[in-house]
Design an enzyme around this catalytic site. Structure first.
Site, PDB file in Angstrom:
ATOM      1  N   ARG A 129      45.933  50.510  41.556  1.00 34.47           N
ATOM      2  CA  ARG A 129      45.127  50.491  42.786  1.00 34.47           C
ATOM      3  C   ARG A 129      44.980  49.074  43.303  1.00 34.47           C
ATOM      4  O   ARG A 129      44.684  48.162  42.539  1.00 34.47           O
ATOM      5  CB  ARG A 129      43.706  51.008  42.491  1.00 34.47           C
ATOM      6  CG  ARG A 129      43.608  52.446  42.282  1.00 34.47           C
ATOM      7  CD  ARG A 129      42.212  52.961  42.476  1.00 34.47           C
ATOM      8  NE  ARG A 129      41.136  52.221  41.845  1.00 34.47           N
ATOM      9  CZ  ARG A 129      39.856  52.545  41.963  1.00 34.47           C
ATOM     10  NH1 ARG A 129      39.504  53.583  42.696  1.00 34.47           N
ATOM     11  NH2 ARG A 129      38.924  51.863  41.357  1.00 34.47           N
ATOM     12  N   THR A 179      41.883  47.736  49.102  1.00 34.17           N
ATOM     13  CA  THR A 179      42.092  48.950  49.922  1.00 34.17           C
ATOM     14  C   THR A 179      41.899  50.213  49.089  1.00 34.17           C
ATOM     15  O   THR A 179      41.745  51.300  49.628  1.00 34.17           O
ATOM     16  CB  THR A 179      43.524  48.974  50.481  1.00 34.17           C
ATOM     17  OG1 THR A 179      44.433  49.075  49.372  1.00 34.17           O
ATOM     18  CG2 THR A 179      43.832  47.743  51.285  1.00 34.17           C
ATOM     19  N   ASP A 186      36.429  50.636  33.618  1.00 31.82           N
ATOM     20  CA  ASP A 186      37.870  50.594  33.878  1.00 31.82           C
ATOM     21  C   ASP A 186      38.611  51.136  32.657  1.00 31.82           C
ATOM     22  O   ASP A 186      38.648  50.501  31.602  1.00 31.82           O
ATOM     23  CB  ASP A 186      38.292  49.147  34.168  1.00 31.82           C
ATOM     24  CG  ASP A 186      39.744  49.074  34.614  1.00 31.82           C
ATOM     25  OD1 ASP A 186      40.621  49.598  33.888  1.00 31.82           O
ATOM     26  OD2 ASP A 186      40.004  48.527  35.692  1.00 31.82           O
ATOM     27  N   ASP A 207      41.445  48.924  31.121  1.00 38.86           N
ATOM     28  CA  ASP A 207      40.919  47.766  30.387  1.00 38.86           C
ATOM     29  C   ASP A 207      40.271  48.181  29.074  1.00 38.86           C
ATOM     30  O   ASP A 207      40.427  47.513  28.047  1.00 38.86           O
ATOM     31  CB  ASP A 207      39.898  47.015  31.247  1.00 38.86           C
ATOM     32  CG  ASP A 207      40.577  46.183  32.323  1.00 38.86           C
ATOM     33  OD1 ASP A 207      41.793  45.924  32.210  1.00 38.86           O
ATOM     34  OD2 ASP A 207      39.896  45.797  33.287  1.00 38.86           O
TER      35      ASP A 207
HETATM   36  C1  PRP Z   1      42.875  53.576  37.429  1.00 40.89           C
HETATM   37  C2  PRP Z   1      42.993  54.940  36.802  1.00 40.89           C
HETATM   38  C3  PRP Z   1      43.722  55.731  37.865  1.00 40.89           C
HETATM   39  C4  PRP Z   1      43.167  55.135  39.123  1.00 40.89           C
HETATM   40  C5  PRP Z   1      42.153  56.094  39.675  1.00 40.89           C
HETATM   41  O1  PRP Z   1      44.038  52.868  37.327  1.00 40.89           O
HETATM   42  O2  PRP Z   1      43.644  54.938  35.577  1.00 40.89           O
HETATM   43  O3  PRP Z   1      45.122  55.590  37.818  1.00 40.89           O
HETATM   44  O4  PRP Z   1      42.543  53.897  38.786  1.00 40.89           O
HETATM   45  O5  PRP Z   1      41.676  55.650  40.886  1.00 40.89           O
HETATM   46  P1  PRP Z   1      41.962  56.429  42.249  1.00 40.89           P
HETATM   47  O6  PRP Z   1      41.693  57.877  41.993  1.00 40.89           O
HETATM   48  O7  PRP Z   1      40.979  55.808  43.196  1.00 40.89           O
HETATM   49  O8  PRP Z   1      43.384  56.173  42.644  1.00 40.89           O
HETATM   50  P2  PRP Z   1      44.167  51.323  37.761  1.00 40.89           P
HETATM   51  O9  PRP Z   1      44.684  51.235  39.155  1.00 40.89           O
HETATM   52  O10 PRP Z   1      42.883  50.630  37.475  1.00 40.89           O
HETATM   53  O11 PRP Z   1      45.333  50.813  36.852  1.00 40.89           O
HETATM   54  P3  PRP Z   1      45.380  50.609  35.241  1.00 40.89           P
HETATM   55  O12 PRP Z   1      45.433  51.978  34.623  1.00 40.89           O
HETATM   56  O13 PRP Z   1      46.638  49.843  35.059  1.00 40.89           O
HETATM   57  O14 PRP Z   1      44.156  49.838  34.818  1.00 40.89           O
HETATM   58  N1  URA Z   2      39.638  53.651  37.663  1.00 43.70           N
HETATM   59  C1  URA Z   2      38.960  53.442  36.515  1.00 43.70           C
HETATM   60  O1  URA Z   2      39.547  53.003  35.517  1.00 43.70           O
HETATM   61  N2  URA Z   2      37.651  53.696  36.481  1.00 43.70           N
HETATM   62  C2  URA Z   2      36.978  54.164  37.544  1.00 43.70           C
HETATM   63  O2  URA Z   2      35.768  54.385  37.448  1.00 43.70           O
HETATM   64  C3  URA Z   2      37.698  54.386  38.742  1.00 43.70           C
HETATM   65  C4  URA Z   2      39.032  54.126  38.763  1.00 43.70           C
END
Ligand code: PRP
Ligand code: URA
Length: 208
Positions: A103, A107, A199, A202
């Protein structure tokens, strides 16, 4: 909500408490996500079709069963990786594809950086894995990709869902079955789920 299944189970409730807790270590977070994923796997696979198969016990011939369709797990990187082993524990011959989406923090729209799945997906049970369904942007993008491969049996499995994310998938892809361990209240102004667990990427990989 059609095609939205909350897997309501005491073992999930007590494990959700562990992963929500800010004091839970990376090690315990990972193990617990795997355990929840195995329970979700039982529910997702509940209606998978079976094919009969003749086998011999040490005593006589009998009829057993095998899954009719190949199962393909597709975690959304990174956080979805944490769910893979929980599914493989129960379906060890599943194939595993990967979709890399991140993400944009401003945005909140997903940016794709990796895509690799088995070639033949049309007749498989394809299970998208991502612990967090927040705005639904990442999920919809991933489903768009998978559908281009002619997939018919598609499931989206998350641990924590937000109402807005569920509604977004249902509006754009009403045919996709969504499974979640819990439906949380709302998103904050940064797109994080409340109460949520923070997150997920993380917390899974210790990159806080
Ligand atoms: C997180 C999560 C989803 C996304 C959800 O990933 O694992 O993929 O956000 O958010 P959304 O429904 O608003 O799209 P992130 O982009 O943080 O990446 P990561 O898994 O690499 O930390
Ligand atoms: N992605 C995450 O990892 N946590 C949230 O709460 C939303 C998006």
């Amino acid at each position: 909500m059609n095609n939205f299944i909350i897997v309501d189970h005491p073992l999930i409730k007590k494990d959700l408490t562990i992963i929500r807790d800010v004091n839970t270590s990376t090690e315990i977070f990972r193990i617990t996500v795997e355990r929840i994923s195995s329970i979700l796997c039982v529910e997702v696979s509940k209606n998978f079709p079976l094919t009969e198969k003749e086998i011999e016990t040490p005593l006589e011939k009998t009829i057993g069963f095998e899954l009719s369709r190949q199962v393909v797990l597709i975690p959304i990187l990174r956080a979805g990786l944490g769910m893979v082993n929980g599914f493989l524990e129960l379906i060890p011959n599943a194939k595993v594809g990967h979709i890399g989406l991140q993400r944009n923090e401003e945005t909140l729209e997903p940016i794709e950086y990796y895509f690799k799945t088995p070639q033949q997906l049309e007749n498989s049970e394809v299970i998208l894995l991502d612990p967090m369904l927040a705005t639904g942007g990442s999920a919809v993008e991933a489903i768009n990709y998978i559908k281009k491969r002619g997939v018919k049996n598609l499931y989206f499995v998350c641990i924590v869902a937000a109402p807005v994310g569920v509604e977004r998938i249902q509006k754009i892809h009403p045919d996709v079955k969504i499974f979640a361990a819990v439906l949380d209240r709302q998103l904050n102004d940064k797109g994080y789920i409340l109460p949520g667990l923070g997150d997920a990427g993380d917390r899974t990989f210790g990159t806080l």
